[in-house]
Design a protein around this motif. Structure first.
Motif, short mmCIF file in Angstrom:
data_model
loop_
_atom_site.label_atom_id
_atom_site.label_comp_id
_atom_site.label_asym_id
_atom_site.label_seq_id
_atom_site.Cartn_x
_atom_site.Cartn_y
_atom_site.Cartn_z
N GLY A 15 0.82 -1.21 0.00
CA GLY A 15 0.00 0.00 0.00
C GLY A 15 0.86 1.26 0.00
O GLY A 15 0.57 2.22 -0.73
N PHE A 19 1.07 4.08 -2.92
CA PHE A 19 0.85 5.47 -2.53
C PHE A 19 1.98 6.36 -3.05
O PHE A 19 1.74 7.42 -3.66
CB PHE A 19 0.77 5.55 -1.00
N SER A 67 -7.24 13.18 3.47
CA SER A 67 -5.93 12.66 3.04
C SER A 67 -5.69 12.97 1.57
O SER A 67 -4.59 13.37 1.17
CB SER A 67 -5.85 11.15 3.27
N VAL A 71 -2.74 15.24 -0.01
CA VAL A 71 -1.83 14.71 -1.02
C VAL A 71 -1.79 15.62 -2.24
O VAL A 71 -0.72 15.90 -2.80
CB VAL A 71 -2.24 13.28 -1.42
N SER A 126 -12.16 6.86 -6.48
CA SER A 126 -10.96 6.34 -7.15
C SER A 126 -11.32 5.71 -8.49
O SER A 126 -10.61 5.90 -9.49
CB SER A 126 -10.26 5.32 -6.26
N LEU A 158 -2.68 6.39 -5.87
CA LEU A 158 -2.35 6.68 -4.47
C LEU A 158 -3.55 6.46 -3.55
O LEU A 158 -3.40 6.06 -2.40
CB LEU A 158 -1.78 8.09 -4.33
N GLY A 161 -3.62 2.90 -2.94
CA GLY A 161 -2.58 2.61 -1.97
C GLY A 161 -3.04 2.89 -0.55
O GLY A 161 -2.78 2.11 0.37
N MET A 162 -3.75 4.01 -0.36
CA MET A 162 -4.28 4.34 0.97
C MET A 162 -5.31 3.31 1.42
O MET A 162 -5.35 2.93 2.59
CB MET A 162 -4.88 5.74 0.97
N GLN A 203 -4.68 6.24 7.35
CA GLN A 203 -4.94 7.30 6.35
C GLN A 203 -6.40 7.72 6.32
O GLN A 203 -6.96 7.97 5.26
CB GLN A 203 -4.50 6.83 4.96
#
Length: 207
Positions: A15, A19, A67, A71, A126, A158, A161-162, A203
């Motif tokens: 992950g 990210f 988050s 980012v 996403s 990303l 990934g979170m 996250q």
């Protein structure tokens, strides 16, 4: 170390890898798109701390992830499109936005995994961004469209990934040791410290 612990660590590391890669792809796309007009727009929207705070809260309310807002802001700073002083206001606003979201969910008794809240989830966001991003990257021809596609794809990666990081530590909610530790803080300072650490791992301040 048992097999379950090893799998948890590997999933968490994967992950983190996704990210970091997503952030790199998004940052490269932002650098390609960085122009005077975009920089001027960002400057006007964040030239005072109050404007930055309001922008951060509004963006977080829309995309449902402080988050993700953070980012994106870090990506803008890395691309030289925004100063650190401007970013601070937006990040503070993002945390206010996620707090407001939490209150709305509590007051309206919406289950975070069903109904309307599911449509506003990070996974749905996403997926939409990834689909639009790959269309821009593969089927459109202009350089700025490719760069925008890269930004969207990097953002989606990303976010995945979170989600992977969050999912890897999800089994902790079934651990009596973890639950006891979570509810045993009598000192507010220790509670704040644990909250910071836990949010950094999963996250998600809302979670």
């Amino acid at each position: 170390m048992n097999i379950n612990t090893l799998i948890l660590i590997l999933t968490l590391m994967s992950g983190i890898a996704l990210f970091l890669y997503g952030m790199m792809v998004m940052g490269d796309g932002l650098k390609q798109m960085a122009g005077n007009k975009l920089e001027l727009i960002l400057y006007k929207l964040t030239n005072t701390p109050l404007k930055g705070l309001m922008l951060g809260a509004a963006v977080t309310a829309i995309i449902q992830s402080s988050s993700a807002t953070t980012v994106m802001v870090v990506g803008f700073v890395n691309a030289g499109m925004m100063k650190v002083t401007q970013a601070i206001g937006i990040i503070m606003g993002a945390n206010i936005g996620t707090s407001i979201t939490g209150w709305i969910l509590c007051l309206s008794y919406i289950d975070g995994k069903q109904g309307i809240a599911q449509l506003l989830s990070t996974a749905t966001l996403s997926a939409i961004v990834a689909i639009v991003g790959i269309i821009f990257r593969m089927f459109l021809k202009k350089d700025w469209q490719h760069a925008l596609g890269n930004i969207m794809l990097g953002f989606a990666i990303l976010m995945i990934g979170m989600q992977t990081m969050s999912g890897s530590v999800a089994p902790l909610k079934e651990s009596e040791v973890f639950i006891n530790a979570l509810t045993s803080f009598n000192n507010p300072i220790l509670g704040i410290g644990f909250g910071i650490l836990l949010t950094a791992i999963i996250q998600s301040a809302s979670a």
